[in-house]
Design a protein around this motif. Structure first.
Motif, PDB file in Angstrom:
ATOM      1  N   LEU A 261       8.599   8.696   2.476  1.00  0.00           N
ATOM      2  CA  LEU A 261       9.573   9.108   1.465  1.00  0.00           C
ATOM      3  C   LEU A 261       9.200  10.485   0.919  1.00  0.00           C
ATOM      4  O   LEU A 261       8.152  10.652   0.287  1.00  0.00           O
ATOM      5  N   VAL A 262      10.044  11.476   1.183  1.00  0.00           N
ATOM      6  CA  VAL A 262       9.817  12.832   0.679  1.00  0.00           C
ATOM      7  C   VAL A 262      10.472  12.958  -0.689  1.00  0.00           C
ATOM      8  O   VAL A 262      11.675  12.733  -0.835  1.00  0.00           O
ATOM      9  N   VAL A 263       9.673  13.305  -1.691  1.00  0.00           N
ATOM     10  CA  VAL A 263      10.175  13.454  -3.061  1.00  0.00           C
ATOM     11  C   VAL A 263       9.874  14.881  -3.493  1.00  0.00           C
ATOM     12  O   VAL A 263       8.808  15.186  -4.024  1.00  0.00           O
ATOM     13  N   ASP A 264      10.821  15.767  -3.240  1.00  0.00           N
ATOM     14  CA  ASP A 264      10.565  17.206  -3.435  1.00  0.00           C
ATOM     15  C   ASP A 264      11.742  17.968  -4.019  1.00  0.00           C
ATOM     16  O   ASP A 264      11.783  19.195  -3.960  1.00  0.00           O
ATOM     17  N   GLY A 265      12.703  17.246  -4.607  1.00  0.00           N
ATOM     18  CA  GLY A 265      13.866  17.929  -5.165  1.00  0.00           C
ATOM     19  C   GLY A 265      14.697  18.658  -4.128  1.00  0.00           C
ATOM     20  O   GLY A 265      15.473  19.553  -4.459  1.00  0.00           O
ATOM     21  N   GLY A 266      14.551  18.262  -2.866  1.00  0.00           N
ATOM     22  CA  GLY A 266      15.310  18.893  -1.780  1.00  0.00           C
ATOM     23  C   GLY A 266      14.723  20.182  -1.269  1.00  0.00           C
ATOM     24  O   GLY A 266      15.309  20.845  -0.405  1.00  0.00           O
ATOM     25  N   MET A 267      13.545  20.561  -1.753  1.00  0.00           N
ATOM     26  CA  MET A 267      12.985  21.877  -1.431  1.00  0.00           C
ATOM     27  C   MET A 267      12.788  22.103   0.067  1.00  0.00           C
ATOM     28  O   MET A 267      13.051  23.199   0.579  1.00  0.00           O
ATOM     29  N   THR A 268      12.329  21.075   0.789  1.00  0.00           N
ATOM     30  CA  THR A 268      12.082  21.263   2.215  1.00  0.00           C
ATOM     31  C   THR A 268      13.364  21.275   3.035  1.00  0.00           C
ATOM     32  O   THR A 268      13.325  21.517   4.242  1.00  0.00           O
TER      33      THR A 268
ATOM     34  N   VAL B  69       0.854  -1.181   0.000  1.00  0.00           N
ATOM     35  CA  VAL B  69       0.000   0.000   0.000  1.00  0.00           C
ATOM     36  C   VAL B  69       0.886   1.225   0.000  1.00  0.00           C
ATOM     37  O   VAL B  69       1.860   1.307   0.769  1.00  0.00           O
ATOM     38  N   ILE B  70       0.561   2.184  -0.856  1.00  0.00           N
ATOM     39  CA  ILE B  70       1.306   3.444  -0.916  1.00  0.00           C
ATOM     40  C   ILE B  70       0.312   4.583  -0.750  1.00  0.00           C
ATOM     41  O   ILE B  70      -0.608   4.734  -1.554  1.00  0.00           O
ATOM     42  N   ASN B  71       0.491   5.355   0.296  1.00  0.00           N
ATOM     43  CA  ASN B  71      -0.369   6.506   0.567  1.00  0.00           C
ATOM     44  C   ASN B  71       0.302   7.783   0.076  1.00  0.00           C
ATOM     45  O   ASN B  71       1.501   7.966   0.272  1.00  0.00           O
ATOM     46  N   MET B  72      -0.481   8.655  -0.519  1.00  0.00           N
ATOM     47  CA  MET B  72       0.067   9.907  -1.023  1.00  0.00           C
ATOM     48  C   MET B  72      -0.185  11.013   0.003  1.00  0.00           C
ATOM     49  O   MET B  72      -1.313  11.475   0.184  1.00  0.00           O
ATOM     50  N   ALA B  73       0.884  11.409   0.669  1.00  0.00           N
ATOM     51  CA  ALA B  73       0.816  12.520   1.616  1.00  0.00           C
ATOM     52  C   ALA B  73       1.233  13.796   0.885  1.00  0.00           C
ATOM     53  O   ALA B  73       0.844  14.014  -0.258  1.00  0.00           O
ATOM     54  N   SER B  74       2.043  14.640   1.519  1.00  0.00           N
ATOM     55  CA  SER B  74       2.477  15.884   0.890  1.00  0.00           C
ATOM     56  C   SER B  74       3.511  16.539   1.787  1.00  0.00           C
ATOM     57  O   SER B  74       3.502  16.339   3.014  1.00  0.00           O
ATOM     58  N   THR B  75       4.378  17.349   1.189  1.00  0.00           N
ATOM     59  CA  THR B  75       5.280  18.138   2.020  1.00  0.00           C
ATOM     60  C   THR B  75       4.511  19.159   2.853  1.00  0.00           C
ATOM     61  O   THR B  75       5.077  19.754   3.774  1.00  0.00           O
ATOM     62  N   ARG B  76       3.225  19.337   2.568  1.00  0.00           N
ATOM     63  CA  ARG B  76       2.387  20.178   3.425  1.00  0.00           C
ATOM     64  C   ARG B  76       2.216  19.555   4.805  1.00  0.00           C
ATOM     65  O   ARG B  76       1.743  20.217   5.724  1.00  0.00           O
ATOM     66  N   ALA B  77       2.578  18.290   4.954  1.00  0.00           N
ATOM     67  CA  ALA B  77       2.593  17.674   6.275  1.00  0.00           C
ATOM     68  C   ALA B  77       3.757  18.191   7.108  1.00  0.00           C
ATOM     69  O   ALA B  77       3.771  18.029   8.330  1.00  0.00           O
ATOM     70  N   LEU B  78       4.735  18.820   6.446  1.00  0.00           N
ATOM     71  CA  LEU B  78       5.962  19.253   7.104  1.00  0.00           C
ATOM     72  C   LEU B  78       6.129  20.767   7.162  1.00  0.00           C
ATOM     73  O   LEU B  78       6.905  21.273   7.975  1.00  0.00           O
ATOM     74  N   MET B  79       5.433  21.479   6.297  1.00  0.00           N
ATOM     75  CA  MET B  79       5.541  22.936   6.245  1.00  0.00           C
ATOM     76  C   MET B  79       4.252  23.489   5.680  1.00  0.00           C
ATOM     77  O   MET B  79       3.470  22.755   5.069  1.00  0.00           O
ATOM     78  N   SER B  80       4.012  24.787   5.896  1.00  0.00           N
ATOM     79  CA  SER B  80       2.704  25.341   5.531  1.00  0.00           C
ATOM     80  C   SER B  80       2.791  26.731   4.940  1.00  0.00           C
ATOM     81  O   SER B  80       3.776  27.449   5.121  1.00  0.00           O
ATOM     82  N   GLU B  81       1.727  27.087   4.252  1.00  0.00           N
ATOM     83  CA  GLU B  81       1.414  28.451   3.879  1.00  0.00           C
ATOM     84  C   GLU B  81       0.140  28.830   4.625  1.00  0.00           C
ATOM     85  O   GLU B  81      -0.545  27.955   5.175  1.00  0.00           O
ATOM     86  N   PRO B  82      -0.220  30.112   4.650  1.00  0.00           N
ATOM     87  CA  PRO B  82      -1.458  30.483   5.337  1.00  0.00           C
ATOM     88  C   PRO B  82      -2.682  29.816   4.713  1.00  0.00           C
ATOM     89  O   PRO B  82      -2.713  29.520   3.525  1.00  0.00           O
ATOM     90  N   ASP B  83      -3.666  29.571   5.561  1.00  0.00           N
ATOM     91  CA  ASP B  83      -4.995  29.117   5.128  1.00  0.00           C
ATOM     92  C   ASP B  83      -4.993  27.711   4.550  1.00  0.00           C
ATOM     93  O   ASP B  83      -5.758  27.399   3.635  1.00  0.00           O
ATOM     94  N   THR B  84      -4.157  26.846   5.095  1.00  0.00           N
ATOM     95  CA  THR B  84      -4.082  25.466   4.599  1.00  0.00           C
ATOM     96  C   THR B  84      -4.316  24.435   5.709  1.00  0.00           C
ATOM     97  O   THR B  84      -3.885  23.292   5.596  1.00  0.00           O
ATOM     98  N   GLU B  85      -4.994  24.850   6.767  1.00  0.00           N
ATOM     99  CA  GLU B  85      -5.093  24.009   7.964  1.00  0.00           C
ATOM    100  C   GLU B  85      -5.652  22.612   7.693  1.00  0.00           C
ATOM    101  O   GLU B  85      -5.074  21.597   8.114  1.00  0.00           O
ATOM    102  N   ALA B  86      -6.786  22.521   7.028  1.00  0.00           N
ATOM    103  CA  ALA B  86      -7.420  21.212   6.825  1.00  0.00           C
ATOM    104  C   ALA B  86      -6.565  20.316   5.945  1.00  0.00           C
ATOM    105  O   ALA B  86      -6.403  19.114   6.223  1.00  0.00           O
ATOM    106  N   TYR B  87      -6.017  20.876   4.877  1.00  0.00           N
ATOM    107  CA  TYR B  87      -5.190  20.082   3.974  1.00  0.00           C
ATOM    108  C   TYR B  87      -3.926  19.606   4.680  1.00  0.00           C
ATOM    109  O   TYR B  87      -3.560  18.419   4.589  1.00  0.00           O
TER     110      TYR B  87
END
Length: 249
Positions: free
Chosen positions: A235-242, A137-155
């Motif tokens: 596994l974070v796949v973000d080109g090193g951005m975070t 099983v592979i779940n798709m999360a997001s780097t939004r789990a690690l950092m945020s912009e304003p108004d993204t609380e639920a996501y």
């Protein structure tokens, strides 16, 4: 590793990352079960894969509905006789001030993004266990789990929950030979790649913004039946951005 005849279920497969992942597995000889709430686009995407020589069927599914998820897995097993890989990719976002976000909007995001991962994994795991105790099983999360912009609380909350759900289910399902991992994509451009500015690419240590195929490659790695020691990972796949500090001059 050959992916020939692996049965791969992908939710949210009509477009974007989900479609890119489906195409990558099809090119490797996997048997695709594509699902999405958008029936017209989903059917067209499955037809596109078949026209390119792959094997894919489309089954409509609103992942907010438990019974539809059950039917999706049942149909996949009836069509191909087994389920080897589940990729929980379906998700929605809504950028809205926390002062204005309603409880109903919050619940819709959480149910679509998180509850669906639990329900789909639970239902797919029933078949994986029955067929001998193997599957991924592979779940798709997001780097939004690690950092945020304003108004993204639920996501952000939904993606953080997916990371936690992943390691919890990896522990619970491990005795049945089922591996559960998750991927956090960074900036993955799915539409207007050529219109990106140089500054968009330069903020990535890898030197570019990501494409769906970057996530597909990660999925292929995590789905490989030979990788039996890889479970519960994020596994974070973000080109090193975070990992890159950015200070205002």
């Amino acid at each position: 590793m050959s992916y020939e005849n692996l049965v791969v279920v992908v939710t949210g497969a009509a477009q974007g990352i989900g479609l890119g992942v489906a195409k990558a597995f099809a090119e490797k000889g996997a048997l695709l079960v594509m699902s999405d709430v958008n029936e017209e686009q989903g059917a067209a995407s499955a037809a596109e894969i078949r026209n390119e020589g792959g094997q894919a069927i489309f089954i409509p599914c609103d992942v907010r509905q438990e019974e539809e998820i059950k039917q999706l897995m049942k149909s996949a097993e009836e069509e191909y006789g087994k389920i080897d890989v589940l990729i929980n990719n379906a998700g929605i976002s809504r950028w809205k001030s926390p002062y204005e976000l309603t409880a109903q909007e919050w619940d819709d995001i959480i149910n679509t993004n998180v509850r669906s991962c639990f329900l789909a994994t639970r239902e797919a795991a029933r078949y994986m266990k029955k067929q001998g105790g193997s599957g991924a099983v592979i779940n798709m999360a997001s780097t939004r789990a690690l950092m945020s912009e304003p108004d993204t609380e639920a996501y952000a909350a939904s993606k953080g929950a997916i990371v936690a759900l992943t390691h919890a289910m990896a522990v619970s399902l491990g005795t049945d030979g089922i591996r559960v991992n998750c991927i956090s994509p960074g900036w993955i451009e799915t539409k207007q790649y050529e219109s990106l500015k140089p500054a968009d690419h330069e903020q990535h240590p890898a030197g570019r913004v990501g494409r769906p195929n970057d996530i597909a490659k990660a999925c292929l790695y995590l789905a490989d039946p030979d990788n039996t020691f890889v479970t519960g990972t994020h596994l974070v796949v973000d080109g090193g951005m975070t990992r890159k500090m950015i200070y205002e001059p």
